[in-house]
Design a protein around this motif. Structure first.
Motif, PDB file in Angstrom:
ATOM      1  N   GLY A  94      36.453  45.912  41.064  1.00 12.89           N
ATOM      2  CA  GLY A  94      35.814  44.738  40.477  1.00 12.89           C
ATOM      3  C   GLY A  94      36.877  43.910  39.775  1.00 12.89           C
ATOM      4  O   GLY A  94      37.920  43.604  40.346  1.00 12.89           O
ATOM      5  N   ARG A  95      36.643  43.576  38.503  1.00 15.35           N
ATOM      6  CA  ARG A  95      37.610  42.804  37.712  1.00 15.35           C
ATOM      7  C   ARG A  95      38.719  43.668  37.132  1.00 15.35           C
ATOM      8  O   ARG A  95      39.647  43.152  36.522  1.00 15.35           O
ATOM      9  CB  ARG A  95      36.892  42.097  36.557  1.00 15.35           C
ATOM     10  CG  ARG A  95      35.981  40.980  36.996  1.00 15.35           C
ATOM     11  CD  ARG A  95      35.245  40.361  35.807  1.00 15.35           C
ATOM     12  NE  ARG A  95      36.143  40.088  34.696  1.00 15.35           N
ATOM     13  CZ  ARG A  95      36.397  38.884  34.206  1.00 15.35           C
ATOM     14  NH1 ARG A  95      35.822  37.833  34.724  1.00 15.35           N
ATOM     15  NH2 ARG A  95      37.213  38.742  33.187  1.00 15.35           N
ATOM     16  N   LEU A  96      38.617  44.978  37.297  1.00 11.71           N
ATOM     17  CA  LEU A  96      39.603  45.895  36.723  1.00 11.71           C
ATOM     18  C   LEU A  96      40.768  46.105  37.683  1.00 11.71           C
ATOM     19  O   LEU A  96      40.577  46.568  38.815  1.00 11.71           O
ATOM     20  CB  LEU A  96      38.949  47.242  36.418  1.00 11.71           C
ATOM     21  CG  LEU A  96      39.867  48.326  35.844  1.00 11.71           C
ATOM     22  CD1 LEU A  96      40.386  47.930  34.469  1.00 11.71           C
ATOM     23  CD2 LEU A  96      39.117  49.657  35.779  1.00 11.71           C
ATOM     24  N   LEU A  97      41.968  45.761  37.236  1.00  8.07           N
ATOM     25  CA  LEU A  97      43.178  46.118  37.965  1.00  8.07           C
ATOM     26  C   LEU A  97      43.488  47.533  37.454  1.00  8.07           C
ATOM     27  O   LEU A  97      44.096  47.701  36.403  1.00  8.07           O
ATOM     28  CB  LEU A  97      44.313  45.135  37.645  1.00  8.07           C
ATOM     29  CG  LEU A  97      45.518  45.131  38.562  1.00  8.07           C
ATOM     30  CD1 LEU A  97      46.420  43.948  38.263  1.00  8.07           C
ATOM     31  CD2 LEU A  97      46.266  46.395  38.627  1.00  8.07           C
ATOM     32  N   LYS A 120      45.178  38.340  41.394  1.00  8.33           N
ATOM     33  CA  LYS A 120      44.620  37.076  40.897  1.00  8.33           C
ATOM     34  C   LYS A 120      43.933  36.299  42.021  1.00  8.33           C
ATOM     35  O   LYS A 120      42.923  35.638  41.787  1.00  8.33           O
ATOM     36  CB  LYS A 120      45.720  36.232  40.252  1.00  8.33           C
ATOM     37  CG  LYS A 120      46.190  36.792  38.918  1.00  8.33           C
ATOM     38  CD  LYS A 120      47.326  35.954  38.353  1.00  8.33           C
ATOM     39  CE  LYS A 120      47.744  36.423  36.988  1.00  8.33           C
ATOM     40  NZ  LYS A 120      48.854  35.592  36.427  1.00  8.33           N
ATOM     41  N   GLU A 121      44.478  36.390  43.217  1.00 10.14           N
ATOM     42  CA  GLU A 121      43.854  35.729  44.370  1.00 10.14           C
ATOM     43  C   GLU A 121      42.531  36.402  44.723  1.00 10.14           C
ATOM     44  O   GLU A 121      41.538  35.734  45.023  1.00 10.14           O
ATOM     45  CB  GLU A 121      44.807  35.803  45.564  1.00 10.14           C
ATOM     46  CG  GLU A 121      44.282  35.157  46.818  1.00 10.14           C
ATOM     47  CD  GLU A 121      45.271  35.315  47.958  1.00 10.14           C
ATOM     48  OE1 GLU A 121      44.931  36.020  48.940  1.00 10.14           O
ATOM     49  OE2 GLU A 121      46.378  34.760  47.876  1.00 10.14           O
ATOM     50  N   ARG A 122      42.506  37.731  44.679  1.00 10.61           N
ATOM     51  CA  ARG A 122      41.303  38.482  45.052  1.00 10.61           C
ATOM     52  C   ARG A 122      40.214  38.370  43.981  1.00 10.61           C
ATOM     53  O   ARG A 122      39.035  38.444  44.299  1.00 10.61           O
ATOM     54  CB  ARG A 122      41.648  39.969  45.272  1.00 10.61           C
ATOM     55  CG  ARG A 122      42.692  40.234  46.339  1.00 10.61           C
ATOM     56  CD  ARG A 122      42.211  40.052  47.735  1.00 10.61           C
ATOM     57  NE  ARG A 122      41.104  40.931  48.012  1.00 10.61           N
ATOM     58  CZ  ARG A 122      40.211  40.714  48.963  1.00 10.61           C
ATOM     59  NH1 ARG A 122      40.293  39.659  49.729  1.00 10.61           N
ATOM     60  NH2 ARG A 122      39.231  41.562  49.154  1.00 10.61           N
ATOM     61  N   VAL A 123      40.606  38.240  42.708  1.00 14.19           N
ATOM     62  CA  VAL A 123      39.656  38.184  41.591  1.00 14.19           C
ATOM     63  C   VAL A 123      40.001  36.949  40.745  1.00 14.19           C
ATOM     64  O   VAL A 123      40.519  37.076  39.630  1.00 14.19           O
ATOM     65  CB  VAL A 123      39.703  39.478  40.746  1.00 14.19           C
ATOM     66  CG1 VAL A 123      38.562  39.491  39.731  1.00 14.19           C
ATOM     67  CG2 VAL A 123      39.642  40.721  41.623  1.00 14.19           C
ATOM     68  N   PRO A 124      39.750  35.760  41.272  1.00 13.51           N
ATOM     69  CA  PRO A 124      40.191  34.542  40.590  1.00 13.51           C
ATOM     70  C   PRO A 124      39.478  34.241  39.280  1.00 13.51           C
ATOM     71  O   PRO A 124      39.956  33.424  38.485  1.00 13.51           O
ATOM     72  CB  PRO A 124      39.935  33.443  41.625  1.00 13.51           C
ATOM     73  CG  PRO A 124      38.846  33.987  42.491  1.00 13.51           C
ATOM     74  CD  PRO A 124      39.085  35.475  42.544  1.00 13.51           C
TER      75      PRO A 124
END
Length: 172
Positions: A94-97, A120-124
């Motif tokens: 999800g939003r967690l790297l 950043k591209e995958r989770v803008p």
């Protein structure tokens, strides 16, 4: 075939070694056959970057976790060198790297930068991550990429029981 990452404005295959020589490294989605090599990257990177942090899992448990959980259940990316060796990994949940590890021999070649650009591209809409307080190079790296420290803990909620820091990146 795994989807290839082609960042905007750049070639997804090229970077430079510490001597400035162009090298080819492909960022791609991990497949089940990558599990052992990906776990090896994690183990080597963790040992090199975090020598004072006690690992809660054995090598065999790390290999099983990558094989049975990380690759099949998370958005896992690997960096594959020209010779086919896996030299880096990144995991999005999800939003967690949740993980970004590079083989120690491949640090300083722009792979981490490329992985963050991909995240950043995958989770803008924004990312969050945790790193240990003792990992000062990681703090500098993420801060250079616009992440801001928003929370520090005593480590009570992580497996290692190691004080950590939560970072957040929000697009401008």
């Amino acid at each position: 075939m795994p989807r290839l990452h082609r960042p905007a404005g750049g070639d997804h295959r090229h970077g430079r070694d510490p001597g400035g020589v162009a090298v080819t490294v492909l960022l791609r989605r991990a497949v089940p056959a990558d599990a052992s090599a990906t776990a090896g990257v994690w183990l080597r990177s963790f040992a090199a970057a975090l020598p004072t942090v006690v690992r809660p899992r054995s090598d065999d448990e790390v290999h099983a976790h990558v094989r049975d959980v990380v690759i099949p259940l998370r958005e896992t990316w690997v960096a594959e060198a020209e010779d086919g060796a896996i030299v880096g990994m990144m995991v999005l949940d999800g939003r967690l790297l949740s993980q970004l590890y590079l083989d120690p021999a491949h640090r300083g070649r722009g792979l981490g930068d490329r992985f963050v650009a991909l995240a950043k591209e995958r989770v803008p809409g924004g990312l969050t991550l945790w790193t240990f307080q003792v990992n000062k190079p990681a703090h500098r790296f993420y801060e250079r990429h616009g992440f801001v420290a928003v929370e520090r803990t005593d480590g009570h909620d992580n497996e290692e029981r190691e004080p950590d820091v939560r970072y957040v990146w929000q697009p401008r």
